[in-house]
Design a protein around this motif. Structure first.
Motif, PDB file in Angstrom:
ATOM      1  N   TYR A 142      49.766  18.390  37.533  1.00  0.00           N
ATOM      2  CA  TYR A 142      48.906  17.163  37.606  1.00  0.00           C
ATOM      3  C   TYR A 142      47.208  17.059  37.109  1.00  0.00           C
ATOM      4  CZ  TYR A 142      52.928  15.678  40.176  1.00  0.00           C
ATOM      5  OH  TYR A 142      54.313  15.448  40.188  1.00  0.00           O
TER       6      TYR A 142
ATOM      7  N   ALA B 195      45.540  14.972  34.454  1.00  0.00           N
ATOM      8  CA  ALA B 195      44.168  14.019  34.431  1.00  0.00           C
ATOM      9  C   ALA B 195      43.620  13.210  33.682  1.00  0.00           C
ATOM     10  CB  ALA B 195      43.563  14.713  35.937  1.00  0.00           C
TER      11      ALA B 195
ATOM     12  N   LEU C 195      49.833  21.089  42.409  1.00  0.00           N
ATOM     13  CA  LEU C 195      48.634  19.991  41.984  1.00  0.00           C
ATOM     14  C   LEU C 195      48.481  20.567  40.257  1.00  0.00           C
ATOM     15  CD1 LEU C 195      46.534  19.468  45.257  1.00  0.00           C
ATOM     16  CD2 LEU C 195      47.810  17.812  44.453  1.00  0.00           C
TER      17      LEU C 195
END
Length: 289
Positions: free
Chosen positions: A8, A12, A5
């Motif tokens: 990302y 973001a 994650l």
């Protein structure tokens, strides 16, 4: 799981920024283009394609499209032609070239409003510097910004002066990627500068030219500030660009539905132009390969 994650999470914030300030406004503009709204009324009745029908049947739209297309056709080749010639002289790494690059690049990072105001004074009929020089050499004053056949040329000159430095810097980057051996071989063969420029430089900077062509056309179709400051779309609509018409409809007449419809049409037009140029460029690259 957290490692997967992490990339990302880093992107973001940027994706959120793009979504809030790009994609959501595009969707809202598309929705508003099918409605009637004036900023003040809480009601936004659905009117279907009426806004598009009114736009496509108005002479103002077709005049703005003609003026914008003419501005693009005249300004983009002028910008790129001057830029590649100037870049070929400034590509050498020395103090004078670096100073000239900085001087040329400075207008591209200067406030467009400031540039528009200054050149409005420069080309003013009664007290402008250009007319003062013309009077000095025995010529009469010229109404640069009041004559329909001259105002657009003044805007082309000012826009070229502002954007030229950026184009030159990009071209210099492309020129410095060309192997020096090619120029040495051309010099040994006795090639003149113009012949070398035409046979070696221009073909090898063609990818840079393609890139600058795409962004220059998009920029030309989005010109607004210089026009708004210097001519306000006049005289007699001779400099009324598409974005100036959009501003007038949306933020002067407060016809948000029709203004949004024009924004959607402009968006579609730019996408179509980008796809067309990509197709042409793709064929050219495939042919050259």
């Amino acid at each position: 799981m957290f490692r997967k994650l992490t990339p990302y999470l880093f992107v973001a914030p940027l994706m959120l920024f793009i979504a809030v300030f790009t994609y959501i406004p595009i969707i809202m503009s598309l929705d508003l283009s099918f409605r009637q709204w004036n900023f003040l009324s809480p009601d936004m009745p659905f009117v279907g394609l009426r806004n598009y029908e009114q736009l496509l049947s108005s002479s103002e739209l077709w005049n703005s499209l003609r003026v914008t297309a003419l501005f693009t056709i005249l300004s983009v080749p002028l910008r790129l032609g001057l830029a590649v010639v100037i870049a070929s002289f400034l590509a050498r790494e020395n103090v004078s070239s670096r100073l000239l690059r900085g001087a040329l690049f400075l207008p591209s990072v200067t406030s467009t409003v400031s540039i528009g105001v200054v050149f409005s004074w420069v080309f003013a009929t009664d007290y402008g510097m250009v007319n003062a020089l013309l009077v000095k050499i025995g010529l009469g004053r010229v109404q640069w910004l009041q004559e329909p056949h001259l105002a657009l040329w003044v805007l082309i000159f000012v826009n070229t002066w502002k954007q030229l430095g950026y184009d030159v810097v990009i071209y210099i980057a492309g020129l410095q990627a060309i192997p020096r051996e090619l120029y040495d071989a051309a010099a040994i063969d006795g090639g003149k500068w113009l012949r070398v420029f035409r046979r070696v430089t221009l073909p090898l900077v063609m990818p840079t030219t393609y890139f600058l062509l795409v962004i220059s056309v998009i920029e030309a179709f989005q010109v607004f500030t210089i026009v708004d400051v210097m001519t306000h779309g006049g005289p007699a609509g001779s400099t009324d660009m598409l974005v100036n018409l959009l501003y007038e409809i949306g933020f002067v007449l407060f016809d948000i539905g029709r203004g949004s419809a024009l924004a959607v049409l402009l968006f579609i037009l730019l996408i179509a132009l980008a796809l067309l140029k990509s197709r042409i460029i793709g064929r050219r690259v495939h042919y050259e390969a």
